[in-house]
Every structure is written in structure tokens, then in C-alpha cells.
Design an enzyme around this catalytic site. Structure first.
Site, PDB file in Angstrom:
ATOM      1  CB  SER A  16      47.645  -4.261 -42.140  1.00 25.48           C
ATOM      2  OG  SER A  16      46.546  -4.162 -43.017  1.00 25.48           O
ATOM      3  CG  HIS A  39      47.502  -8.616 -41.809  1.00 32.99           C
ATOM      4  ND1 HIS A  39      47.154  -9.798 -41.187  1.00 32.99           N
ATOM      5  CD2 HIS A  39      46.366  -7.880 -41.871  1.00 32.99           C
ATOM      6  CE1 HIS A  39      45.865  -9.775 -40.877  1.00 32.99           C
ATOM      7  NE2 HIS A  39      45.359  -8.621 -41.292  1.00 32.99           N
ATOM      8  CG  ASP A  41      43.551  -6.544 -43.749  1.00 30.03           C
ATOM      9  OD1 ASP A  41      43.265  -7.496 -43.005  1.00 30.03           O
ATOM     10  OD2 ASP A  41      44.242  -5.572 -43.389  1.00 30.03           O
ATOM     11  CG  MET A  43      38.366  -6.122 -46.336  1.00 33.68           C
ATOM     12  SD  MET A  43      38.095  -4.494 -45.591  1.00 33.68           S
ATOM     13  CE  MET A  43      39.529  -4.387 -44.523  1.00 33.68           C
ATOM     14  CG  HIS A  72      42.345 -10.791 -41.792  1.00 34.27           C
ATOM     15  ND1 HIS A  72      42.238  -9.603 -41.108  1.00 34.27           N
ATOM     16  CD2 HIS A  72      41.260 -11.527 -41.423  1.00 34.27           C
ATOM     17  CE1 HIS A  72      41.143  -9.616 -40.354  1.00 34.27           C
ATOM     18  NE2 HIS A  72      40.528 -10.763 -40.549  1.00 34.27           N
ATOM     19  CG  MET A  74      38.149  -9.354 -42.662  1.00 38.53           C
ATOM     20  SD  MET A  74      38.851  -7.728 -42.318  1.00 38.53           S
ATOM     21  CE  MET A  74      40.290  -7.843 -43.373  1.00 38.53           C
ATOM     22  CG  MET A 143      39.012  -9.527 -35.813  1.00 42.26           C
ATOM     23  SD  MET A 143      40.278  -9.039 -37.012  1.00 42.26           S
ATOM     24  CE  MET A 143      40.013  -7.261 -37.176  1.00 42.26           C
ATOM     25  CG  ASP A 181      44.110  -7.239 -37.858  1.00 39.11           C
ATOM     26  OD1 ASP A 181      44.553  -6.080 -37.947  1.00 39.11           O
ATOM     27  OD2 ASP A 181      43.547  -7.840 -38.803  1.00 39.11           O
TER      28      ASP A 181
HETATM   29  C1  DX5 Z   1      40.869  -4.212 -40.182  1.00 38.95           C
HETATM   30  C2  DX5 Z   1      42.007  -4.999 -40.762  1.00 38.95           C
HETATM   31  C3  DX5 Z   1      43.306  -4.652 -40.171  1.00 38.95           C
HETATM   32  C4  DX5 Z   1      43.728  -3.216 -40.405  1.00 38.95           C
HETATM   33  C5  DX5 Z   1      44.432  -2.778 -39.170  1.00 38.95           C
HETATM   34  O1  DX5 Z   1      39.673  -4.818 -40.499  1.00 38.95           O
HETATM   35  O2  DX5 Z   1      41.794  -6.398 -40.567  1.00 38.95           O
HETATM   36  O3  DX5 Z   1      44.323  -5.547 -40.622  1.00 38.95           O
HETATM   37  O4  DX5 Z   1      44.588  -3.029 -41.503  1.00 38.95           O
HETATM   38  O5  DX5 Z   1      44.744  -1.438 -39.287  1.00 38.95           O
HETATM   39  P1  DX5 Z   1      45.259  -0.585 -38.050  1.00 38.95           P
HETATM   40  O6  DX5 Z   1      46.539  -1.212 -37.600  1.00 38.95           O
HETATM   41  O7  DX5 Z   1      45.417   0.774 -38.614  1.00 38.95           O
HETATM   42  O8  DX5 Z   1      44.192  -0.670 -36.978  1.00 38.95           O
HETATM   43 ZN    ZN Z   2      43.476  -7.729 -40.902  1.00 41.44          ZN
END
Ligand code: DX5
Ligand code: ZN
Length: 230
Positions: A16, A39, A41, A43, A72, A74, A143, A181
Site C-alpha cells: 500500500s 494498492h 488508497d 480517501m 481501494h 474509501m 478490512m 487489508d
Molecule cells: C487503511 C488502508 C490500508 C493501509 C494499510 O485504511 O486501507 O491499505 O495502507 O496499512 P498497514 O499495512 O500499515 O496497516
Molecule cells: Zn487499503
């Protein structure tokens, strides 16, 4: 540039970039060229209490990344925003169950555009309503932390949900990818693999390592050893 076979058999490791250096993103992508997918993210500071980036940044990541993008989302209002990520060429686009009234319709749109479609379940979201919908999705994301931040601790109590998806998929011959994740490290990846996960997101445990490639290889080996114990 990708050194993994095109079909990417399980276990798949997806670092990620939430834990990457955003100012040096191209170099950070090169560090994980041995991974299966990156990956990404997204947000919006609304669906989750944190903010990353949107379509222009993901378009540039798509243009320079040596490996495919596992996006991903969010964010709220995915009916409006998710198709754009498929259109820019993302390999896979995953949205959260709460972010749309019509997850099946949205998944069908994403597949029509040419991306894989994933549905994500927060720790408090029940899996049961989605078990009969597995044919509509290419990936289920369970999650293992509350979404929003990297570096949190793995929630082992989510393994019942992973096992439920694994059982439903196996019972119906579904090839849906089962992704976890949050908090995935050498200490936790085996637990998730034993429960049935086959696709593993890892942020801080890859980008925080001195050699990201070695961290990826270690995680892959640990997941493979655990899944073979079935
Ligand atoms: C959290 C993200 C993850 C995050 C995971 O909301 O969706 O993808 O990057 O990070 P680690 O592996 O550090 O928990
Ligand atoms: Zn994620």
C-alpha cells in the site's frame, strides 16, 4: 519490468502506497516492482477521517507504475467517482459496501469498463448479505483495521468473516479473490492465510522495511506456508 507471471497466482502481495513517500512516488513504485499489484488508497476525508489523493494523481501512478493498480476507494458517492478509476486503466477498483445503494449495478459498470470489481467490508459490516453476491464481484476486501490510517494493529476477530467468504466461495466454485487489508506483517499474515485470504495488502511492513523486495518475498513465503497447511 514486472517479474511475476501475468496470472499472479495466490498468494498475492499488494503493498500500500499509503506508507510511501508521496513526494517521490515514482521511485517508491519502483521499490515494489516485485509485488503482484500496488494498492492505492483513495480517501476523501468524509467516508474516512483522512485524505490522500484523487483521479489526477492515480492517473499519473497508472502511467508510471511497473505493476497494475489495485484501487481501494474509501470515499463516499462511489457511483459518481468509481467508474473514472476503471476508465483510467486500473486493474481493480474496490468500493465500500456503505458507499452505494446499488453495489451490484456499480460492479457491473466497472466490469463493463474493463476493470475488476471489488467490495470492501469494514470491521463492523456484516458479510452475510454479500455471500450470495460473490458472482458479481472479482474481489472481497475484508478490512482488518478500521479504514483510514496505516500502521494500526491487525484485528484477528475479522477472521470469522474471512472464513465465511472462503467457505461460500469454495462451496460455489467462485474464483473471487479474498483480500485482507490492515496490520499485515510477518506475524499476522499466516493467520489471515489460514483463514482463507489469498490476497494481502501490506503498507508499513513493506515500505517501513529497509529492502521492500525482501519484505515482499518474506510475506509471500509466510502466506504460502500457512495456506498449504489446509
Ligand atoms: C487503511 C488502508 C490500508 C493501509 C494499510 O485504511 O486501507 O491499505 O495502507 O496499512 P498497514 O499495512 O500499515 O496497516
Ligand atoms: Zn487499503
Amino acid at each position: 519490468m514486472t517479474s511475476r507471471p501475468a496470472d499472479h497466482p495466490a498468494p498475492r502481495i499488494e503493498p500500500s502506497i499509503l506508507s510511501a513517500d508521496f513526494v517521490n512516488m515514482q521511485a517508491e513504485l519502483e521499490r515494489i516492482a516485485d509485488a503482484d499489484y500496488v494498492h492505492v488508497d483513495v480517501m476523501d476525508n468524509h467516508f474516512v477521517p483522512n485524505l490522500t489523493f484523487g483521479p489526477p494523481m492515480v492517473q499519473r501512478i497508472q502511467a508510471v507504475s511497473p505493476i497494475g493498480l489495485d484501487v481501494h476507494l474509501m470515499i463516499a458517492d462511489v457511483d459518481r467517482w468509481a467508474p473514472g478509476y476503471a476508465e483510467l486503466g486500473a486493474f481493480s477498483v474496490t468500493f465500500h459496501a456503505e458507499a452505494t445503494e446499488e453495489p451490484v449495478n456499480l460492479a457491473r459498470r466497472l466490469r463493463e469498463i474493463g476493470s475488476r470489481a471489488g467490495i470492501a467490508l469494514k470491521p463492523g459490516t456484516a458479510v452475510e448479505p454479500y455471500l450470495e453476491l460473490l458472482p458479481e464481484f472479482d474481489q472481497v476486501l475484508v478490512m482488518t483495521v478500521e479504514p483510514g490510517f496505516g500502521g494500526q494493529s491487525f484485528m484477528a476477530d475479522q477472521m470469522a468473516k474471512v472464513a465465511a467468504v472462503r467457505a461460500a466461495a469454495d462451496a460455489t466454485g467462485s474464483e473471487v479473490w479474498l483480500q485482507v487489508d490492515g496490520g499485515i506483517t510477518l506475524d499476522t499474515i499466516g493467520v489471515a492465510a489460514e483463514a482463507g485470504a489469498d490476497t494481502f495488502v501490506a503498507g508499513s511492513s513493506v515500505y517501513g522495511a529497509p529492502h521492500a523486495g525482501e519484505a515482499i518475498a518474506g510475506l509471500r513465503a509466510a502466506a504460502a506456508a500457512a495456506s498449504h497447511r489446509h
